[in-house]
Scaffold this motif. Structure first.
Motif, mmCIF file in Angstrom:
data_model
loop_
_atom_site.group_PDB
_atom_site.id
_atom_site.type_symbol
_atom_site.label_atom_id
_atom_site.label_comp_id
_atom_site.label_asym_id
_atom_site.label_seq_id
_atom_site.Cartn_x
_atom_site.Cartn_y
_atom_site.Cartn_z
ATOM 1 N N VAL A 58 0.869 -1.175 0.000
ATOM 2 C CA VAL A 58 0.000 0.000 0.000
ATOM 3 C C VAL A 58 0.903 1.221 0.000
ATOM 4 C CG1 VAL A 58 -1.735 1.299 1.261
ATOM 5 C CG2 VAL A 58 -1.836 -1.195 1.221
ATOM 6 N N GLY A 59 0.753 2.088 -1.012
ATOM 7 C CA GLY A 59 1.593 3.275 -1.134
ATOM 8 C C GLY A 59 1.491 4.178 0.078
ATOM 9 N N ASN A 60 2.470 5.053 0.245
ATOM 10 C CA ASN A 60 2.478 5.938 1.414
ATOM 11 C C ASN A 60 1.924 7.324 1.107
ATOM 12 O OD1 ASN A 60 4.510 7.184 0.002
ATOM 13 N ND2 ASN A 60 6.160 6.464 1.329
ATOM 14 N N GLN A 61 1.316 7.501 -0.030
ATOM 15 C CA GLN A 61 0.641 8.733 -0.436
ATOM 16 C C GLN A 61 1.547 9.954 -0.523
ATOM 17 O OE1 GLN A 61 -2.804 9.323 2.045
ATOM 18 N NE2 GLN A 61 -3.976 7.824 0.927
ATOM 19 N N THR A 62 2.843 9.762 -0.725
ATOM 20 C CA THR A 62 3.698 10.925 -0.921
ATOM 21 C C THR A 62 3.682 11.390 -2.375
ATOM 22 O OG1 THR A 62 5.635 9.521 -1.263
ATOM 23 C CG2 THR A 62 5.249 10.349 0.980
ATOM 24 N N GLN A 63 3.250 10.527 -3.271
ATOM 25 C CA GLN A 63 3.135 10.905 -4.671
ATOM 26 C C GLN A 63 1.833 10.325 -5.219
ATOM 27 O OE1 GLN A 63 5.877 9.267 -7.714
ATOM 28 N NE2 GLN A 63 6.332 11.397 -8.183
ATOM 29 N N GLY A 64 1.053 11.155 -5.901
ATOM 30 C CA GLY A 64 -0.217 10.683 -6.425
ATOM 31 C C GLY A 64 -0.136 10.389 -7.901
ATOM 32 N N PRO A 65 -1.132 9.746 -8.432
ATOM 33 C CA PRO A 65 -2.417 9.416 -7.833
ATOM 34 C C PRO A 65 -2.331 8.176 -6.944
ATOM 35 C CG PRO A 65 -2.386 8.615 -10.071
ATOM 36 C CD PRO A 65 -1.092 9.355 -9.856
ATOM 37 N N TYR A 66 -3.365 8.046 -6.146
ATOM 38 C CA TYR A 66 -3.394 6.962 -5.180
ATOM 39 C C TYR A 66 -4.575 6.025 -5.375
ATOM 40 C CZ TYR A 66 -3.023 4.641 -0.656
ATOM 41 O OH TYR A 66 -2.902 3.707 0.325
ATOM 42 N N ASP A 67 -5.659 6.506 -5.968
ATOM 43 C CA ASP A 67 -6.862 5.685 -6.068
ATOM 44 C C ASP A 67 -7.403 5.685 -7.505
ATOM 45 O OD1 ASP A 67 -8.940 4.048 -5.169
ATOM 46 O OD2 ASP A 67 -10.196 5.753 -4.638
ATOM 47 N N PHE A 68 -8.397 6.506 -7.806
ATOM 48 C CA PHE A 68 -9.044 6.522 -9.119
ATOM 49 C C PHE A 68 -8.035 6.782 -10.237
ATOM 50 C CE2 PHE A 68 -11.299 8.511 -12.645
ATOM 51 C CZ PHE A 68 -12.342 7.631 -12.845
ATOM 52 N N GLY A 69 -7.173 7.764 -10.053
ATOM 53 C CA GLY A 69 -6.183 8.103 -11.067
ATOM 54 C C GLY A 69 -5.156 7.014 -11.291
ATOM 55 N N LEU A 70 -4.903 6.223 -10.281
ATOM 56 C CA LEU A 70 -3.968 5.110 -10.421
ATOM 57 C C LEU A 70 -4.577 4.013 -11.299
ATOM 58 C CD1 LEU A 70 -1.217 4.012 -9.547
ATOM 59 C CD2 LEU A 70 -2.321 3.043 -7.526
ATOM 60 N N LYS A 71 -5.874 3.802 -11.164
ATOM 61 C CA LYS A 71 -6.573 2.779 -11.956
ATOM 62 C C LYS A 71 -6.964 3.297 -13.343
ATOM 63 C CE LYS A 71 -8.527 1.102 -7.677
ATOM 64 N NZ LYS A 71 -9.676 1.309 -6.799
ATOM 65 N N ASN A 72 -6.998 4.621 -13.504
ATOM 66 C CA ASN A 72 -7.402 5.266 -14.760
ATOM 67 C C ASN A 72 -6.346 6.299 -15.147
ATOM 68 O OD1 ASN A 72 -10.395 4.286 -15.035
ATOM 69 N ND2 ASN A 72 -10.114 4.862 -12.905
ATOM 70 N N PRO A 73 -5.295 5.880 -15.862
ATOM 71 C CA PRO A 73 -4.214 6.803 -16.215
ATOM 72 C C PRO A 73 -4.720 8.104 -16.842
ATOM 73 C CG PRO A 73 -3.606 4.578 -16.789
ATOM 74 C CD PRO A 73 -5.060 4.532 -16.367
ATOM 75 N N PHE A 74 -4.053 9.196 -16.504
ATOM 76 C CA PHE A 74 -4.346 10.552 -16.964
ATOM 77 C C PHE A 74 -5.590 11.142 -16.309
ATOM 78 C CE2 PHE A 74 -2.102 8.404 -20.443
ATOM 79 C CZ PHE A 74 -0.962 9.192 -20.521
ATOM 80 N N CYS A 75 -6.106 10.494 -15.272
ATOM 81 C CA CYS A 75 -7.267 10.992 -14.535
ATOM 82 C C CYS A 75 -6.845 11.381 -13.126
ATOM 83 C CB CYS A 75 -8.355 9.921 -14.453
ATOM 84 S SG CYS A 75 -9.068 9.502 -16.060
ATOM 85 N N MET A 76 -7.643 12.271 -12.500
ATOM 86 C CA MET A 76 -7.355 12.740 -11.146
ATOM 87 C C MET A 76 -8.091 11.903 -10.109
ATOM 88 S SD MET A 76 -7.558 16.899 -11.415
ATOM 89 C CE MET A 76 -9.321 16.916 -11.663
ATOM 90 N N ASP A 77 -7.519 11.823 -8.925
ATOM 91 C CA ASP A 77 -8.235 11.258 -7.782
ATOM 92 C C ASP A 77 -9.316 12.231 -7.312
ATOM 93 O OD1 ASP A 77 -6.723 8.952 -7.751
ATOM 94 O OD2 ASP A 77 -5.482 9.543 -6.046
#
Length: 137
Positions: A58-77
């Motif tokens: 589980v990432g440490n959230q120092t660099q995003g994206p972390y959720d929606f954007g990680l599963k959908n490249p070029f999109c924002m969380d």
């Protein structure tokens, strides 16, 4: 320019404009329309954040994206907000504008182009282009 997440969005939405708005431009898609709004091409390959979470980590959230954007490249969380620009004519060939640009993380790789690798670099390129377009220093 206003840059940031939901807090900046709230501030931008509560501003009052003492002049007549003559132009309003906004991203067509809230989460996945940033590069279209900037009129930039997507990078050929999207590179995930260095601390991306996976099945065992589980990432440490120092660099995003972390959720929606990680599963959908070029999109924002960031959910529910979008880039917007308001413009007002104040005389012959003169305009004033205010623009809100959404950014999720202090270190963010959501918006990558062929020449930029982070959302911050992409945003600075866009702002530079807008200032040059308006002949502003």
């Amino acid at each position: 320019f206003f840059l940031g997440d939901s807090q900046i969005n709230f501030l931008f939405n509560f501003l009052t404009y003492p002049y007549n708005i003559t132009r309003h431009r906004e991203a067509k898609e809230k989460r996945c329309g940033v590069l279209d709004y900037y009129n930039f091409s997507k990078a050929d390959m999207w590179n995930p954040p260095s601390n991306a979470r996976n099945e065992t980590h589980v990432g440490n959230q120092t660099q995003g994206p972390y959720d929606f954007g990680l599963k959908n490249p070029f999109c924002m969380d960031l959910l529910g907000w979008k880039n917007e620009m308001l413009e007002s004519s104040i005389g012959y060939n003169k305009t004033r504008f205010v623009e809100k640009l959404c950014l999720d993380y202090a270190s963010d790789v959501e918006q990558q182009t062929p020449t930029t690798r982070t959302s911050q670099e992409t945003m600075i390129l866009y702002i530079t282009n807008q200032l040059e377009l308006r002949n502003l220093p």
